[in-house]
Design an enzyme around this catalytic site. Structure first.
Site, mmCIF file in Angstrom:
data_model
loop_
_atom_site.group_PDB
_atom_site.id
_atom_site.type_symbol
_atom_site.label_atom_id
_atom_site.label_comp_id
_atom_site.label_asym_id
_atom_site.label_seq_id
_atom_site.Cartn_x
_atom_site.Cartn_y
_atom_site.Cartn_z
ATOM 1 N N ASP A 318 -16.798 97.906 -8.918
ATOM 2 C CA ASP A 318 -15.789 97.313 -9.790
ATOM 3 C C ASP A 318 -14.625 96.696 -9.020
ATOM 4 O OD1 ASP A 318 -16.848 97.532 -12.412
ATOM 5 O OD2 ASP A 318 -16.562 99.688 -12.325
ATOM 6 N N TYR A 401 -15.689 99.267 -19.495
ATOM 7 C CA TYR A 401 -14.951 100.435 -19.026
ATOM 8 C C TYR A 401 -13.509 100.100 -18.695
ATOM 9 C CZ TYR A 401 -17.888 104.585 -18.522
ATOM 10 O OH TYR A 401 -18.610 105.721 -18.766
HETATM 11 CO CO CO Z 1 -19.112 106.910 -17.430
#
Ligand code: CO
Length: 673
Positions: A318, A401
């Site tokens: 990420d 996320y």
């Molecule tokens: Co997770």
């Protein structure tokens, strides 16, 4: 420096915007980003199709930094990654915006082993969706599944491909796209995955190179929305909690420099890492003693443990593929922090290299944190002091996320790092009730694969200066016998990790294993070297097999601790360009040199984070999952550094405060004198 509270700001917030750099470690400001672009454009390095995946400030050498004094000229340098969208040619330019010069320019060898691609552009997310939705094969797959009416609103996600050596992918700029349905424009797509449909896209050639289309699992159609409109009405049982600081905060801010109690540090921010803390020091008497030169969480990987065609290749980096800083939230609108807040704005380049301000990207505030120390003596007299911590935080959203990065500074000299994982769990679809050894069913037909969130913190430690040593300390049991006549005894081992190959370690909770960085020259008042200990949680490491691609690409995540000798270009544990990069970059490559760590300038790399077996309670939005570590003084100070705390901490525990008192000790209308 005494802090004078400004009464006009006691209940509001203040913001620091990087306007003009006055210190070599200040974060990039908008003018500098614009200048870097202009210098490159003036030199003919920008075409219509040139884009800027990344710009990073290049810190001065430590020698130059040590020689620098306030008022001295700055040489602000920026490492600019350029990408030609039409050809995929990528290059790196080192630009001095102070001198107006290009110090270096080189083409990145991204078509040769070990490959690697610059970070994704925002416009490539949109391109990927456009390319997929224009593809006749994708439309045919949607029609075959009876999803024709959903084509217009479908969301096609841009996912980093990993590295599998496929001929039509190697050395190219690839995304793999999953399809999700949206029942209306505000509907959460993550609740409606189209299972078994993966479209592989070449972003340079702007075409679909391959499509996987297998199975016909029904798309789950129950919504996964979590907004007030969907989930209301809200409960009315919660009474207000008001955090007020009528005399203002106890910290002071001067540009990027923060002072709070004994702590000083500089707040930095980069496009890749987001929040960075520079030159962390703790005041001991009249001396600001250095603890770390630079600290951040420069990488994280999210590998999936699923064999399905849709997900076996997933291992998002990420930071290194998507950029935590570029995706940082603006904390102005939410309820991210309570109390008297100081925000720091951040600047990052957009896809074209023009500056974009992220207002209030970093939040700083104080929190009461219960009891710091307490004792009731033999006469029944208590002495108790409240703990307080300074919180410096940022949040980034990467697709489904959301990650918070929280650095806590405590009055006793401790630092705690906490990563918060929240947002929407990544889901596929399955037949309700089906057994799946790699995914849990968290809502009817919603199967969420097992996965890990493995963060890597980088702490360029500097315990009383740069000459440090690294040690592993743990409990040692002693067999009953001459050395342990009563069987009760135990001791500890203290093993120096003197080289980079020795300093690749696993945590062990059963032996209370910790790692200590020590000054090579300074001793405390009982003759011990001054030190700080890294105290790990010691949760699971990378669960993938050694033969797997991700094991080599995220190799940093196979150890809890790596110690390296400082090198200015070793900033990212999976290397600078993990996207579509072959295995082996970063820490495993650097540490093959096996440099000495004995009295050297040391860097600690610490891997932590949850292995996530998703649960029903994680749906439709996941309560924060916490993970992190502590960095605590151990022999650094001669005694508890918080003996001088006032007893009442400004009425925060005023005697006689009853539960029924209408005006609590912290309410804004209570007198404090
Ligand atoms: Co997770």
């Amino acid at each position: 420096m005494a802090h004078r509270p400004d009464p006009t700001h006691t209940h509001g917030s203040r913001v620091t915007t990087p306007i003009e750099a006055t210190h070599p470690l200040d974060p990039l400001n908008g003018d500098e980003i614009a200048a870097a672009r202009r210098i490159l454009a003036d030199a003919g390095h920008f075409t219509e199709r040139t884009r800027v995946p990344r710009m990073l400030a290049v810190d001065p050498s430590k020698e130059a930094l040590a020689a620098w004094s306030p008022g001295d000229p700055l040489d602000r340098r920026i490492l600019v990654t350029l990408l030609e969208r039409d050809t995929g040619v990528a290059s790196e330019a080192l630009v001095s915006v102070s001198r107006g010069e290009i110090d270096d320019l080189r083409v990145l060898p991204n078509t040769e082993a070990p490959f690697g691609q610059p970070q994704y552009l925002f416009e490539e997310y949109e391109d990927a969706a456009v390319i997929v939705q224009a593809s006749e094969e994708w439309r045919a797959a949607m029609r075959r599944r009876g999803l024709e009416e959903h084509i217009e609103l479908a969301f096609c996600s841009p996912l980093a491909p990993g590295f599998f050596g496929r001929e039509d992918e190697v050395g190219r700029r690839i995304v793999r796209s999953h399809t999700y349905l949206r029942l209306d424009e505000r509907d959460s797509p993550w609740a409606h995955p189209v299972e078994g449909l993966v479209v592989h896209v070449d972003l340079t050639e702007r075409r679909v190179i391959r499509i996987d289309d297998e199975g016909d699992v029904p798309v789950p159609m129950a919504h996964g929305n979590y907004d007030l409109e969907t989930q209301g009405p809200t409960r009315e049982s919660l009474k207000p909690i008001e955090i007020t600081q009528p005399e203002g905060p106890s910290f002071s801010v001067d540009g990027s420099l923060v002072r709070w109690e004994n702590w000083t540090f500089r707040v930095g921010f980069t496009q890749q890492e987001g929040l960075v803390l520079n030159r962390i020091a703790f005041r001991d008497g009249d001396e600001d003693r250095s603890v770390a030169h630079r600290a951040s969480v420069p990488e994280m990987v999210v590998p999936y443990g699923d064999t399905s065609i849709s997900r076996h290749w997933i291992s998002y980096f990420d930071a290194g593929e998507y950029l935590l800083g570029k995706n940082a939230n603006s904390l102005s609108l939410g309820c991210d922090c309570l109390g008297v807040i100081h925000y720091f704005d951040a600047f990052v380049p957009d896809d074209h290299g023009n500056p974009v301000k992220i207002p209030q990207a970093v939040c700083m505030h104080e929190e009461d944190y219960g009891i710091l120390w307490k004792h009731t003596d033999l006469e029944g007299r208590p002495e108790v002091r409240r703990s307080r911590r300074l919180v410096v935080s940022s949040f980034s959203t990467i697709g489904n996320y959301d990650y918070g990065f929280f650095w806590y500074f405590y009055l006793d000299g401790s630092i705690q790092v906490e990563a918060k994982a929240t947002g929407i769990v990544f889901a596929g679809a399955g037949l309700p009730g089906a057994e799946n050894p790699h995914a849990t069913e968290i809502a009817p037909g919603i199967f969420t694969p097992v996965h890990q969130h493995l963060f890597c913190a980088r702490i360029d430690a500097a315990i009383d200066g740069e000459d440090n040593t690294l040690h592993e300390i743990e409990t040692v049991r002693i067999p009953t016998g001459p050395d342990n006549p009563y069987g009760n005894a135990f001791t500890w081992s203290d093993t120096q990790l003197a080289t980079e190959l020795e300093a690749q370690r696993l945590a062990d909770g059963l032996t209370s294993r910790v790692w200590e960085v020590r000054s090579a020259h300074r001793k405390n008042h009982v003759g011990q070297p001054t030190g700080y200990r890294l105290i790990p949680e010691g949760k699971g490491l990378l669960a993938a097999q050694p033969e797997s691609s991700v094991h080599g690409r995220a190799n940093f995540a196979t150890k809890h601790l790596w110690g390296t000798r400082y090198a200015p270009d070793e900033l990212y544990p999976a290397g600078p360009y993990p996207n579509a990069h072959a295995p082996g970059a970063g820490l495993p490559e650097w540490t093959r040199r096996n440099r000495s760590l004995d009295g050297e300038d040391l860097v600690l790399w610490h891997v932590f984070g949850p292995t996530h077996f998703p649960r029903t309670e994680d749906w439709p939005i996941m309560p924060v999952d916490y993970s992190g570590f502590w960095f605590k003084p151990h022999g650094f100070l001669d005694r508890n550094p918080a003996l001088d705390l006032p007893e009442d901490a400004r009425a925060s525990c005023a005697p006689g405060d009853g539960a029924d008192a209408p005006a609590g000790c912290c309410s804004s209308d209570s007198p404090h004198d």
